[in-house]
Motif scaffolding. Sequence first.
Motif, mmCIF file in Angstrom:
data_model
loop_
_atom_site.group_PDB
_atom_site.id
_atom_site.type_symbol
_atom_site.label_atom_id
_atom_site.label_comp_id
_atom_site.label_asym_id
_atom_site.label_seq_id
_atom_site.Cartn_x
_atom_site.Cartn_y
_atom_site.Cartn_z
ATOM 1 N N UNK A 1 0.792 -1.234 0.000
ATOM 2 C CA UNK A 1 0.000 0.000 0.000
ATOM 3 C C UNK A 1 0.824 1.284 0.000
ATOM 4 N N UNK A 2 2.122 1.215 0.320
ATOM 5 C CA UNK A 2 2.908 2.454 0.346
ATOM 6 C C UNK A 2 3.499 2.812 -1.017
ATOM 7 N N UNK A 3 3.201 2.009 -2.037
ATOM 8 C CA UNK A 3 3.870 2.204 -3.322
ATOM 9 C C UNK A 3 3.427 3.488 -4.026
ATOM 10 N N UNK A 4 2.225 3.978 -3.756
ATOM 11 C CA UNK A 4 1.808 5.234 -4.379
ATOM 12 C C UNK A 4 2.702 6.386 -3.943
ATOM 13 N N UNK A 5 2.906 6.525 -2.647
ATOM 14 C CA UNK A 5 3.784 7.574 -2.124
ATOM 15 C C UNK A 5 5.209 7.387 -2.635
ATOM 16 N N UNK A 6 5.676 6.137 -2.637
ATOM 17 C CA UNK A 6 7.046 5.852 -3.054
ATOM 18 C C UNK A 6 7.271 6.212 -4.523
ATOM 19 N N UNK A 7 6.372 5.760 -5.399
ATOM 20 C CA UNK A 7 6.540 6.023 -6.829
ATOM 21 C C UNK A 7 6.438 7.513 -7.147
ATOM 22 N N UNK A 8 5.501 8.198 -6.484
ATOM 23 C CA UNK A 8 5.357 9.632 -6.739
ATOM 24 C C UNK A 8 6.614 10.382 -6.309
ATOM 25 N N UNK A 9 7.216 9.965 -5.199
ATOM 26 C CA UNK A 9 8.459 10.593 -4.743
ATOM 27 C C UNK A 9 9.616 10.295 -5.691
ATOM 28 N N UNK A 10 9.718 9.054 -6.144
ATOM 29 C CA UNK A 10 10.780 8.682 -7.074
ATOM 30 C C UNK A 10 10.664 9.472 -8.372
ATOM 31 N N UNK A 11 9.433 9.622 -8.864
ATOM 32 C CA UNK A 11 9.204 10.335 -10.129
ATOM 33 C C UNK A 11 9.511 11.830 -10.018
ATOM 34 N N UNK A 12 9.337 12.395 -8.834
ATOM 35 C CA UNK A 12 9.472 13.856 -8.669
ATOM 36 C C UNK A 12 10.686 14.265 -7.845
ATOM 37 N N UNK A 13 11.347 13.291 -7.209
ATOM 38 C CA UNK A 13 12.528 13.593 -6.405
ATOM 39 C C UNK A 13 12.227 14.199 -5.048
#
Length: 442
Positions: free
Chosen positions: A183-195
Amino acid sequence: MFCDFIANDSNLLRCFIIAVKCGRIRAMASPAVSAPKRETDPKKRVVITGMGLVSVFGSDIDNFYNKLLEGQSGISLIDSFDASNYSVRFAGQIRDFSSEGYIDGKNDRRLDNCWRYCLVAGKRALDDANLGQQVLETMDKMRIGVLVGSGMGGLKVFSDGVEAMLQRGYKKMSPFFIPYSITNMGSALLAIETGLMGPNYSISTACATANHSFCAAANHIRRGDADIMVAGGTEAGVTAAAVGGFIACRALSHRNDDYEKASRPWDTSRDGFVVGEGSGILVMESLEHALKRGANIIAEYLGGAVTCDAHHMTDPRPDGLGVSSCITKGLLDARISPEEVNYINAHATSTLAGDLAEVNAIKKVFKDTSEIKMNGTKSIIGHGLGAAGGIEAIATIKAIKTGWLHPTINQYELEPQVTIDTVPNVKKQHEVNVGMSVYPES
């Protein structure tokens, strides 16, 4: 199970309160005499500077709200999987979704829809806040966090992985089975994509997920952990496993022959909720930081609260204490009096006991409801589960900004106990002083 006040399991009660405010943040009515002194420190005041969503009506917020105002049902027959043998064959299913310009093709093919919706809504929210990639490169990314939750996570990826294991063995499972399910992958991916390198995690509390995320994000800003938080909820619950599970819970409406009228909050003939999906994300920012960068301030987050019903997995507490105490604590956190609230975007899922339990709790706190109007967004788009609070926060903000409330559709015979104006079937003009989004979870 992950559903509303009558059919849930998160043991949380959540109120999310927002209002449009002074000067460039438009003036609101003077607080009642009983209201405590409102927060004045611009470092601790939290404002909304961007919004992004993915919904059954698309990703354009104005179009989304116009469809709500029209009372146009977003419920349709399911075609994302073969539901022909299911006892419930309809949902608030998202169709013709496009991630073009937001997710590259290779990643797009691997991702569960839950994370695709999150990335598109999150990036659109950042763009709306004038925080596109070029602007972000000039900012301290350690001071910008992401807190996007999901009730169920990447359910389709999880289901496909289990099926592959059972039919062909574990060696045929996707290497993305674990990372794209959690369930934490949304936050993780958005952070990875935007730094973005500030606080980053997820909250999973069924229907209360997004509102819980907003409250936690606001507290990070108030404590000085971050200047900006990207927060909300995301869900892709129109899958074979999810719909089948909710049918097993006996939580869904069975109006297959009249599905556009299936979600009917507070109506005497309601028979359960309708599964929906999508994502709703806000950019939350300290007032001081927003003013310094000249951001467009949309609304102000005033406060929220969390309580526990401590009663039962699915049944609401008979005395409604969990919900009413949460609203009271939320008002204290927001430093406003009950008299200032004149609009409530209710949880209102169309379940037998849940709808009335919520109304009774609201009436306990707001002794005079004659000036309050209350509507149910789920009557139009269904129940977005972990995303619902995010999508409905955006609907609440649009009500504040436009002065128009969308109708609660499919109201034919109102429960006698519901004495609050529910905006039945036709939109109403209403100048909102303080709006409140309520998310009861037992």
